[in-house]
Write a protein that holds these residues in place. Structure first.
Motif, PDB file in Angstrom:
ATOM      1  N   LYS A  69       1.606   1.935 -10.352  1.00  0.00           N
ATOM      2  CA  LYS A  69       0.997   0.601 -10.284  1.00  0.00           C
ATOM      3  C   LYS A  69       0.908  -0.164 -11.599  1.00  0.00           C
ATOM      4  CE  LYS A  69      -3.688   2.587 -10.652  1.00  0.00           C
ATOM      5  NZ  LYS A  69      -3.967   2.089 -12.012  1.00  0.00           N
ATOM      6  N   ASP A  73       3.662  -4.361 -10.037  1.00  0.00           N
ATOM      7  CA  ASP A  73       2.774  -4.306  -8.873  1.00  0.00           C
ATOM      8  C   ASP A  73       3.615  -3.913  -7.654  1.00  0.00           C
ATOM      9  OD1 ASP A  73       1.075  -4.642  -6.748  1.00  0.00           O
ATOM     10  OD2 ASP A  73       0.349  -6.620  -7.349  1.00  0.00           O
ATOM     11  N   PRO A  74       3.414  -2.706  -7.121  1.00  0.00           N
ATOM     12  CA  PRO A  74       4.264  -2.251  -6.011  1.00  0.00           C
ATOM     13  C   PRO A  74       4.081  -3.058  -4.736  1.00  0.00           C
ATOM     14  CG  PRO A  74       2.429  -0.743  -6.330  1.00  0.00           C
ATOM     15  CD  PRO A  74       2.395  -1.705  -7.479  1.00  0.00           C
ATOM     16  N   PHE A  75       2.941  -3.759  -4.609  1.00  0.00           N
ATOM     17  CA  PHE A  75       2.642  -4.497  -3.387  1.00  0.00           C
ATOM     18  C   PHE A  75       3.278  -5.887  -3.373  1.00  0.00           C
ATOM     19  CE2 PHE A  75      -0.841  -1.465  -3.957  1.00  0.00           C
ATOM     20  CZ  PHE A  75      -0.805  -0.794  -2.746  1.00  0.00           C
ATOM     21  N   THR A  76       3.699  -6.382  -4.542  1.00  0.00           N
ATOM     22  CA  THR A  76       4.289  -7.726  -4.609  1.00  0.00           C
ATOM     23  C   THR A  76       5.707  -7.733  -5.186  1.00  0.00           C
ATOM     24  OG1 THR A  76       3.323  -8.120  -6.812  1.00  0.00           O
ATOM     25  CG2 THR A  76       2.007  -8.775  -4.891  1.00  0.00           C
ATOM     26  N   ILE A 206       5.620   2.385  -1.229  1.00  0.00           N
ATOM     27  CA  ILE A 206       4.785   1.185  -1.068  1.00  0.00           C
ATOM     28  C   ILE A 206       5.659  -0.061  -0.943  1.00  0.00           C
ATOM     29  CG2 ILE A 206       3.064  -0.299  -2.181  1.00  0.00           C
ATOM     30  CD1 ILE A 206       1.958   2.272  -3.511  1.00  0.00           C
ATOM     31  N   SER A 207       6.662  -0.181  -1.831  1.00  0.00           N
ATOM     32  CA  SER A 207       7.549  -1.344  -1.814  1.00  0.00           C
ATOM     33  C   SER A 207       8.322  -1.444  -0.504  1.00  0.00           C
ATOM     34  CB  SER A 207       8.539  -1.257  -2.983  1.00  0.00           C
ATOM     35  OG  SER A 207       7.867  -1.246  -4.213  1.00  0.00           O
ATOM     36  N   GLY A 209       7.202  -0.499   2.397  1.00  0.00           N
ATOM     37  CA  GLY A 209       6.300  -0.667   3.519  1.00  0.00           C
ATOM     38  C   GLY A 209       5.954   0.617   4.247  1.00  0.00           C
ATOM     39  N   GLN A 211       3.896   2.958   2.906  1.00  0.00           N
ATOM     40  CA  GLN A 211       2.591   3.433   2.446  1.00  0.00           C
ATOM     41  C   GLN A 211       1.781   2.237   1.978  1.00  0.00           C
ATOM     42  OE1 GLN A 211       2.692   7.122   0.207  1.00  0.00           O
ATOM     43  NE2 GLN A 211       0.970   6.477  -1.080  1.00  0.00           N
ATOM     44  N   THR A 212       0.453   2.295   2.168  1.00  0.00           N
ATOM     45  CA  THR A 212      -0.407   1.146   1.832  1.00  0.00           C
ATOM     46  C   THR A 212      -1.385   1.444   0.700  1.00  0.00           C
ATOM     47  OG1 THR A 212      -1.967   1.811   3.566  1.00  0.00           O
ATOM     48  CG2 THR A 212      -0.264   0.199   4.167  1.00  0.00           C
ATOM     49  N   THR A 213      -1.362   2.658   0.143  1.00  0.00           N
ATOM     50  CA  THR A 213      -2.251   3.002  -0.975  1.00  0.00           C
ATOM     51  C   THR A 213      -1.425   3.625  -2.097  1.00  0.00           C
ATOM     52  OG1 THR A 213      -2.725   5.292  -0.301  1.00  0.00           O
ATOM     53  CG2 THR A 213      -4.063   3.547   0.703  1.00  0.00           C
ATOM     54  N   THR A 214      -2.054   3.745  -3.276  1.00  0.00           N
ATOM     55  CA  THR A 214      -1.371   4.368  -4.418  1.00  0.00           C
ATOM     56  C   THR A 214      -1.616   5.872  -4.484  1.00  0.00           C
ATOM     57  OG1 THR A 214      -3.249   3.849  -5.865  1.00  0.00           O
ATOM     58  CG2 THR A 214      -1.445   2.244  -5.788  1.00  0.00           C
TER      59      THR A 214
END
Length: 332
Positions: A69, A73-76, A206-207, A209, A211-214
């Motif tokens: 992280k 940012d792995p979510f964006t 995560i990238s 889709g 997984q939703t947590t680190t």
């Protein structure tokens, strides 16, 4: 098969390959001093290192979460799976080139530089998580200088404590002690280096889709630990010779001081959840120990070559990853 899923499978396999290569590339540093002083035979040292690396890799996850992280940012992250794929290919390429020439370069620098380069190629400079990325770079820069100082102080302390002991008895005692320090060194290596592959697999999950947590999944932890342990069992004799003999002529007391210094420093950064280059730390500890004994005893020409490789690894791996990303983007 879905393209994203195919990319994730490729990334997992490449990340495990990276850990395997890291095993015979960087773990050679952990056992170099004990092999060079003949405290351990290469075969015994490699088995010991493989076992302790595996245990160390399963013990902590803080560094893995930092890699997941704090660089991006792995979510964006745009095209995150492709970014990670390019980063791994670049880091593996650089590791293999430096291993072939027996140069103890940094797998950490290669991986972190590659992630940054691929991310910038994907989404521009703003793709980087500046605060986290700078924190990691600071750790990579500070750690070798700290290792140099601690190695110097440790050897100075040993010299003061054992100044009235006969050289033969001292060397014999430290040769036995090096079995412990080699195990400690290998364990500390696992607590920091193996987690980088865990972090990059989690970043990809995560990238993509999946997984939703680190949090680091257990299968990722076990897979990375096994890959590094198996890689360690292959060994890395070229780098053992460079680190263990070409920087300075080592005696058991020097090797023990270097092992203990670098282990303590690696544990400290692992506790702080910061990735460091075990290559930098171990090589710098040996230089510090050598400088405490006799400044002219350190082969500074070899040390200079190692330092140059340290400096160029980040930008070269970043550029290589950016190039691979652009090619992969056209293909996918």
């Amino acid at each position: 098969m879905d393209t994203t899923l195919l990319l994730i499978i490729c990334i997992v396999l490449l990340a495990l390959a990276f850990d395997f290569i890291n095993g015979f590339h960087d773990t050679a540093n952990a056992i170099a001093t004990s092999v060079s002083t003949r405290a351990l035979s290469p075969r015994v040292a490699i088995v010991l290192a493989a076992s302790m690396n595996f245990l160390g890799a399963l013990t902590f996850t803080g560094v893995a979460k930092t890699v997941t992280k704090d660089i991006v940012d792995p979510f964006t992250l745009q095209n995150g799976s492709l970014v990670v794929l390019a980063a791994l290919l670049a880091a593996i390429t650089w590791n293999l080139v430096t291993w072939y020439y027996g140069i103890p370069s940094s797998s950490s620098h290669a991986l972190i530089g590659s992630i940054a380069g691929a991310a910038i190629a994907s989404a521009g400079i703003h793709a980087l998580n500046y605060q986290g990325f700078i924190k990691i770079i600071e750790a990579l820069l500070i750690s070798p200088f700290a290792a140099l100082a601690i190695g110097f102080l440790m050897m100075t302390l040993f010299a003061a404590i054992f100044k009235n002991f006969s050289l033969g008895k001292t060397n014999r005692g430290f040769r036995y002690f090096q079995v412990f320090t080699a195990a400690l060194q290998s364990y500390s290596h696992g607590t920091n280096d193996a987690q980088k592959a865990m972090g990059i697999i989690t970043l990809a999950l995560i990238s993509g889709g999946f997984q939703t947590t680190t949090d680091i999944p257990m299968w990722v932890r076990v897979g990375a630990a096994l890959a590094m342990g198996i890689g360690t069992s292959v060994g890395g004799w070229k780098i053992i010779k460079t680190v263990g003999g070409k920087i300075m002529k080592l005696q058991p007391v020097n090797g023990a001081a270097a092992d203990l210094s670098s282990s303590l420093l690696i544990f400290t950064f692992t506790y702080l959840h910061l990735p460091v280059s075990t290559t930098h730390v171990i090589s710098s500890s040996i230089m510090g120990v050598g400088a405490a004994k006799r400044v002219r005893g350190v082969k500074w020409g070899v040390a200079r070559r190692i330092v140059i490789t340290w400096i160029i690894t980040l930008p070269i791996s970043a550029l290589l990853a950016a190039l691979i990303y652009k090619i992969a983007d056209l293909l996918f």
